[in-house]
Write a protein that holds these residues in place. Structure first.
Motif, short mmCIF file in Angstrom:
data_model
loop_
_atom_site.label_atom_id
_atom_site.label_comp_id
_atom_site.label_asym_id
_atom_site.label_seq_id
_atom_site.Cartn_x
_atom_site.Cartn_y
_atom_site.Cartn_z
N LEU A 16 -3.38 -67.08 11.39
CA LEU A 16 -3.44 -67.35 9.95
C LEU A 16 -2.58 -66.33 9.20
N GLU A 17 -2.72 -65.06 9.57
CA GLU A 17 -1.91 -64.03 8.91
C GLU A 17 -0.42 -64.23 9.21
N ALA A 18 -0.11 -64.68 10.42
CA ALA A 18 1.28 -64.96 10.76
C ALA A 18 1.84 -66.09 9.91
N ALA A 19 1.03 -67.14 9.68
CA ALA A 19 1.47 -68.26 8.86
C ALA A 19 1.75 -67.82 7.43
N ARG A 20 0.89 -66.94 6.92
CA ARG A 20 1.11 -66.46 5.56
C ARG A 20 2.33 -65.56 5.45
N ALA A 21 2.56 -64.75 6.49
CA ALA A 21 3.69 -63.83 6.47
C ALA A 21 5.01 -64.54 6.75
N GLY B 169 -13.10 -64.14 20.85
CA GLY B 169 -11.73 -63.72 21.07
C GLY B 169 -10.72 -64.74 20.60
N ALA B 170 -11.01 -66.02 20.82
CA ALA B 170 -10.11 -67.08 20.36
C ALA B 170 -10.05 -67.12 18.84
N LEU B 171 -11.19 -66.94 18.18
CA LEU B 171 -11.20 -66.93 16.72
C LEU B 171 -10.45 -65.71 16.17
N ASP B 172 -10.55 -64.58 16.86
CA ASP B 172 -9.75 -63.41 16.46
C ASP B 172 -8.26 -63.75 16.51
N ALA B 173 -7.86 -64.42 17.58
CA ALA B 173 -6.44 -64.78 17.72
C ALA B 173 -6.00 -65.77 16.66
N ILE B 174 -6.86 -66.74 16.34
CA ILE B 174 -6.52 -67.72 15.30
C ILE B 174 -6.45 -67.05 13.93
N GLU C 125 -1.21 -78.97 24.49
CA GLU C 125 0.00 -78.27 24.10
C GLU C 125 -0.32 -76.82 23.90
N LYS C 126 0.56 -75.92 24.35
CA LYS C 126 0.32 -74.50 24.19
C LYS C 126 0.92 -74.04 22.87
N PRO C 127 0.31 -73.06 22.21
CA PRO C 127 0.85 -72.55 20.96
C PRO C 127 2.25 -71.98 21.16
N ALA C 128 2.99 -71.97 20.05
CA ALA C 128 4.39 -71.58 20.15
C ALA C 128 4.62 -70.10 19.91
N SER C 129 3.68 -69.40 19.32
CA SER C 129 3.96 -68.03 18.94
C SER C 129 2.75 -67.15 19.19
N PRO C 130 2.94 -65.95 19.73
CA PRO C 130 1.81 -65.09 20.01
C PRO C 130 1.26 -64.45 18.75
N SER C 131 -0.02 -64.10 18.77
CA SER C 131 -0.61 -63.33 17.70
C SER C 131 -0.75 -61.90 18.19
N SER C 132 -1.20 -61.01 17.33
CA SER C 132 -1.35 -59.62 17.71
C SER C 132 -2.65 -59.38 18.45
N SER C 133 -3.56 -60.35 18.47
CA SER C 133 -4.84 -60.17 19.15
C SER C 133 -4.69 -60.38 20.64
N PRO C 134 -5.34 -59.54 21.46
CA PRO C 134 -5.28 -59.75 22.91
C PRO C 134 -6.00 -61.03 23.29
N PRO C 135 -5.42 -61.85 24.16
CA PRO C 135 -6.05 -63.11 24.53
C PRO C 135 -7.26 -62.90 25.42
N PRO D 137 -0.20 -79.18 8.83
CA PRO D 137 -0.20 -77.78 8.39
C PRO D 137 -1.55 -77.09 8.39
N VAL D 138 -2.65 -77.83 8.30
CA VAL D 138 -3.96 -77.21 8.39
C VAL D 138 -4.13 -76.51 9.74
N HIS D 139 -3.45 -77.00 10.77
CA HIS D 139 -3.59 -76.45 12.11
C HIS D 139 -2.62 -75.31 12.41
N ALA D 140 -1.82 -74.91 11.43
CA ALA D 140 -0.80 -73.89 11.69
C ALA D 140 -1.37 -72.60 12.28
N PRO D 141 -2.51 -72.06 11.79
CA PRO D 141 -3.03 -70.83 12.40
C PRO D 141 -3.37 -70.98 13.87
N ILE D 142 -3.77 -72.17 14.28
CA ILE D 142 -4.11 -72.40 15.70
C ILE D 142 -2.84 -72.39 16.53
#
Length: 308
Positions: A229-234, A220-225, A13-23, A38-43
């Motif tokens: 995480l910041e998106a989940a908190r915000a 790079g993947a960890l940067d995006a995750i 399954e592909k993530p539903a929302s982009p992060s600010s980090s370049p893929p 919910p533990v997987h939300a940042p991913i």
């Protein structure tokens, strides 16, 4: 051990929302340790940098990572130690949940862990359950040999609700929250309050060979995750939306409660803390989860994410 009362399907399954980090040039596949929760939300909020692999009929992340079929996996830190002791050359490269989740959840009339002497505790059959029962009850001065342990599989919530057992070792952010949602004012004895250091319960891991070959992509993947995480908190409602969809559940109230429980204890920046992990290695050996104390430098790579 991440046992949520959520039903999920299998597959990619592909993530539903982009992060600010370049893929990265190619997305990194991340194998989940259990059904989406919910533990997987940042991913799920990491964007196109990652591709998510849900588990099949059972946890299969270790096999997928060690075979090279996926680059990155999510794993309980104790399972990481057990796998390495068995000779599997895997290494943790980041932390997802930065605090222990294990707890002994008991009926409301149990005031402290040693009160379980002469009572019945349900265990899943995983080797970690008796070890954590010993750690918590023993730290409270109780005698585990006076407790009847019965194997109940992954039916902790129903067995407590029907009063067929007096306590179960579970995760307080999952089953603990579910029990409260069902109206049971269960007592929670968290392992961190009974001698355990504040270790990161859930970590990201890869094989040594994959890390050597794909270090930049994994970083790079960890940067995006971390951005996820910041998106989940915000935007916690967005985290609820994406997890409820991934888990195929309409129980948004439970998902929201579990999101609220885990948001404060995600590992900031996904960073590993060497000093804490040295204490964790002592703890796992002391409670008998592994025969030999884990070698922290061999078990964790601190260079992928800056140390916390």
């Amino acid at each position: 051990m991440l046992l949520l009362v959520l039903v999920a399907g299998c597959g990619d399954e592909k993530p539903a929302s982009p992060s600010s980090s370049p893929p990265p040039a190619r997305p990194v596949t991340v194998a989940l340790d259990f059904v989406p929760n919910p533990v997987h939300a940042p991913i799920y909020l990491a964007g196109d940098a990652v591709k998510i692999q849900k588990p099949g009929s059972g946890p299969d992340g270790l096999k997928l990572v060690t075979s090279g079929k996926v680059e990155l996996g999510v794993l309980d830190i104790h399972d990481l130690a057990i796998a390495r002791e068995a000779g599997t050359d895997v290494v943790a490269v980041g932390a997802l949940v930065g605090k222990p989740l294990a707890a002994l959840v008991a009926q409301p009339d149990i005031t402290r862990p040693r009160d379980l002497e002469g009572r019945t505790v349900g265990v899943s059959g995983l080797p970690s359950d008796p070890a954590f029962l010993q750690a918590i009850v023993g730290h409270d001065g109780g005698d585990v040999s006076k407790i009847k342990q019965v194997t109940i599989g992954f039916n902790a919530v129903s067995r407590l609700l029907t009063k067929r057992v007096d306590a179960v070792p579970v995760f307080w952010n999952a089953e603990g929250v579910a029990l409260k949602q069902r109206g049971l004012e269960a007592k929670e004895f968290r392992v961190e309050d009974y001698g355990a250091p504040p270790y990161p319960e859930v970590v990201f891991f890869t094989s040594r060979a994959t890390l050597d070959a794909e270090r930049d992509r994994i970083a790079g993947a960890l940067d995006a995750i971390a951005g996820g995480l910041e998106a989940a908190r915000a935007r916690p409602e967005e985290a609820v939306d994406v997890i409820a969809k991934a888990a195929e559940t309409d129980d948004r109230e439970l998902v929201r409660a579990q999101v609220d429980a885990v948001l404060p204890i995600f590992a900031d920046g996904l960073k590993l803390d060497r000093a804490v992990l040295e204490r964790w290695a002592d703890f796992d050996a002391e409670i008998g989860l592994v025969k030999e104390r884990p070698d922290v430098d061999a078990t964790f790579d601190f260079s992928v994410r800056a140390e916390g």
